[in-house]
Scaffold this motif. Structure first.
Motif, PDB file in Angstrom:
ATOM      1  N   ARG A 162       0.629  -0.933   0.148  1.00  0.00           N
ATOM      2  CA  ARG A 162       0.126   0.280   0.164  1.00  0.00           C
ATOM      3  C   ARG A 162       0.451   1.399   0.084  1.00  0.00           C
ATOM      4  O   ARG A 162       0.648   2.387  -0.664  1.00  0.00           O
ATOM      5  CB  ARG A 162      -0.852   0.114   1.169  1.00  0.00           C
ATOM      6  CG  ARG A 162      -1.467   1.183   1.292  1.00  0.00           C
ATOM      7  CD  ARG A 162      -2.927   0.524   2.483  1.00  0.00           C
ATOM      8  NE  ARG A 162      -3.748   0.402   1.767  1.00  0.00           N
ATOM      9  CZ  ARG A 162      -5.294  -0.455   2.835  1.00  0.00           C
ATOM     10  NH1 ARG A 162      -5.390   0.005   3.690  1.00  0.00           N
ATOM     11  NH2 ARG A 162      -5.552  -1.028   2.079  1.00  0.00           N
ATOM     12  N   ASP A 163       1.775   1.451   0.853  1.00  0.00           N
ATOM     13  CA  ASP A 163       2.730   2.697   0.801  1.00  0.00           C
ATOM     14  C   ASP A 163       3.700   2.558  -1.056  1.00  0.00           C
ATOM     15  O   ASP A 163       3.401   3.898  -0.876  1.00  0.00           O
ATOM     16  CB  ASP A 163       3.187   2.435   2.259  1.00  0.00           C
ATOM     17  CG  ASP A 163       3.506   2.340   3.313  1.00  0.00           C
ATOM     18  OD1 ASP A 163       2.544   2.476   3.621  1.00  0.00           O
ATOM     19  OD2 ASP A 163       4.360   1.918   4.236  1.00  0.00           O
ATOM     20  N   GLN A 203       0.469   4.356  -2.845  1.00  0.00           N
ATOM     21  CA  GLN A 203       0.371   5.948  -2.315  1.00  0.00           C
ATOM     22  C   GLN A 203       1.341   6.461  -2.889  1.00  0.00           C
ATOM     23  O   GLN A 203       1.010   7.407  -4.011  1.00  0.00           O
ATOM     24  CB  GLN A 203       0.256   5.395  -0.748  1.00  0.00           C
ATOM     25  CG  GLN A 203       0.259   7.404   0.348  1.00  0.00           C
ATOM     26  CD  GLN A 203      -1.373   7.637  -1.093  1.00  0.00           C
ATOM     27  OE1 GLN A 203      -2.401   6.388  -1.002  1.00  0.00           O
ATOM     28  NE2 GLN A 203      -1.591   8.232  -0.554  1.00  0.00           N
ATOM     29  N   GLY A 206      -3.793   5.948  -4.055  1.00  0.00           N
ATOM     30  CA  GLY A 206      -3.506   5.064  -4.022  1.00  0.00           C
ATOM     31  C   GLY A 206      -4.506   4.114  -4.968  1.00  0.00           C
ATOM     32  O   GLY A 206      -4.794   4.102  -5.857  1.00  0.00           O
ATOM     33  N   THR A 260      -5.059   8.033   4.106  1.00  0.00           N
ATOM     34  CA  THR A 260      -4.352   8.607   2.721  1.00  0.00           C
ATOM     35  C   THR A 260      -3.894  10.259   2.735  1.00  0.00           C
ATOM     36  O   THR A 260      -3.045  10.462   1.994  1.00  0.00           O
ATOM     37  CB  THR A 260      -5.507   8.241   1.887  1.00  0.00           C
ATOM     38  OG1 THR A 260      -6.099   6.931   1.370  1.00  0.00           O
ATOM     39  CG2 THR A 260      -5.425   8.407   0.547  1.00  0.00           C
ATOM     40  N   THR A 267      -0.348  12.406   1.817  1.00  0.00           N
ATOM     41  CA  THR A 267      -0.415  13.478   1.164  1.00  0.00           C
ATOM     42  C   THR A 267      -0.233  14.062   1.247  1.00  0.00           C
ATOM     43  O   THR A 267       0.923  15.252   0.972  1.00  0.00           O
ATOM     44  CB  THR A 267      -1.754  13.514   0.176  1.00  0.00           C
ATOM     45  OG1 THR A 267      -2.558  11.881  -0.828  1.00  0.00           O
ATOM     46  CG2 THR A 267      -2.035  14.782  -1.192  1.00  0.00           C
TER      47      THR A 267
END
Length: 388
Positions: free
Chosen positions: A150-151, A154, A197, A359, A363
């Motif tokens: 996920r990182d 993203q 992501g 999320t 950002t």
């Protein structure tokens, strides 16, 4: 109004008043949240997982603060009305550019016809600026499911959003020069980037490469607002006035950040947005990522993105003396800092931290490192050291 500006206004959608009062209402309590777990690259979902309530957070926190009109707007299936703080503007228009090659993040990695499509958006923006509109833009980045996690996904989505944002800004400036648009008019163009992501896929169950390419995309979401004829005071004059008022700000922290912020806003290429924690909390289920239509999602992103340029215009118009202006600017600095702090706090010791909160926080962290964002003035911000 130019032909380009007219087309831009049509694309941006009808105003709130053009919708009937009984436009179809969908009860959100009957919808299911989108699942949070994601497959490895090349795998698919067989069905939606059953997650308990703690995974998704509360369904409607913040409605009491936002007021009934906010809830009513959300409950329209396609959100035909603007929420109160953006009343009077047109609804967002959206361009979707998909089909990025795997891991690609730059606009130059796209097909020539897609690059042309983004340039057409820049042309429409310049046309609207020539027609004396204010243009607010949010460039959203998305990624495909990937085994790197996920990182990584993203980060890819952030890189896509920032690359597309910078390309769009460069194209707007190039087109403005070619059309003779005054440099001051570019200060009516507010832009920000956001990234999500894999958390809102176009194809929820990608089964092949074509499906996955549809999830590798950006959205360019804009709102065009007609403005009354400009009076004597241009935005550059407003910033000069704000700079002079900073002499009345005694606390070193706010003074340093505001000096940085105003200096960045003097450059028309600066992304001037920050994110509102309170606005995000007001959306039902935002702690856990509610089931939203594309139109709802775009309006949510727009509603939670606050642009500093129009805020400073309003502050200057309402401030009669330098002392009043200095106090209002300090309040703006406090608001930006408080929002950053509130997003960060969601990650501290909170097992039910929502997907949307995490999320946005990721950002924000990247934008604090981006010299073309006003949030770089808040790099390393700590609420406990706000006054220092």
């Amino acid at each position: 109004m130019t032909d380009e500006a007219e087309q831009f206004s049509r694309d941006a959608g009808p105003t709130a008043e053009e919708y009937p009062a009984d436009f179809g209402v969908a009860g959100l309590e009957e919808t299911e949240p989108e699942f949070e777990s994601e497959p490895a690259y090349g795998e698919t979902f067989d069905g939606q997982e059953n997650l308990d309530e703690s995974d998704w957070g509360t369904a409607a926190s913040g409605f009491e603060e936002a007021g009934p009109s906010y809830e009513q707007s959300y409950r329209h299936a396609d959100w035909p009305r603007e929420i109160p703080d953006v009343a009077g503007t047109t609804l967002p228009g959206t361009i979707v550019v998909a089909d990025y090659p795997r891991y690609a993040t730059k606009v130059t990695d796209l097909r020539p016809d897609q690059v042309t499509e983004i340039r057409a958006v820049a042309n429409a923006i310049v046309g609207a600026l020539l027609a004396h509109h204010h243009i607010s833009v949010v460039v959203e980045g998305f990624a495909d499911f990937d085994t790197k996690g996920r990182d990584f996904e993203q980060q890819v989505s952030i890189d896509r959003a920032i690359s597309a944002r910078n390309f769009l800004v460069d194209e707007v400036h190039r087109r403005a020069l070619a059309t003779g648009l005054p440099a001051a008019a570019l200060k009516r163009f507010s832009v920000q980037s956001a990234a999500f992501g894999t958390r809102r896929p176009s194809v929820r169950n990608p089964r092949n490469e074509d499906d996955r390419r549809q999830n590798r995309r950006i959205h360019i979401v804009w709102v065009s607002t007609p403005l009354p004829p400009e009076r004597q005071q241009t935005f550059d004059h407003i910033l000069d006035r704000a700079n002079r008022a900073l002499a009345r700000v005694a606390r070193p922290g706010p003074k340093r950040r505001l000096t940085c912020l105003i200096g960045k806003l003097q450059a028309s290429r600066t992304a001037d947005g920050y994110f509102s924690y309170d606005a995000l909390r007001a959306f039902p289920g935002s702690a856990g990522w509610p089931a939203m239509s594309t139109a709802q999602f775009d309006l949510m992103v727009k509603a939670t993105t606050v642009h500093a340029r129009p805020q400073i215009r309003s502050i200057a118009a309402a401030s009669r003396t330098p002392d009043e202006l200095a106090r209002a600017l300090e309040q703006l600095d406090d608001t930006i800092g408080r929002n950053i702090f509130n997003f960060e706090q969601q990650l501290v010791g909170d097992s039910s931290t929502g997907v949307l909160m995490r999320t946005f926080n990721a950002t924000i962290g990247r934008l604090q490192l981006d010299p073309q964002s006003i949030l770089s003035c808040y790099s390393g911000y700590a609420r406990i050291r706000h006054e220092q």
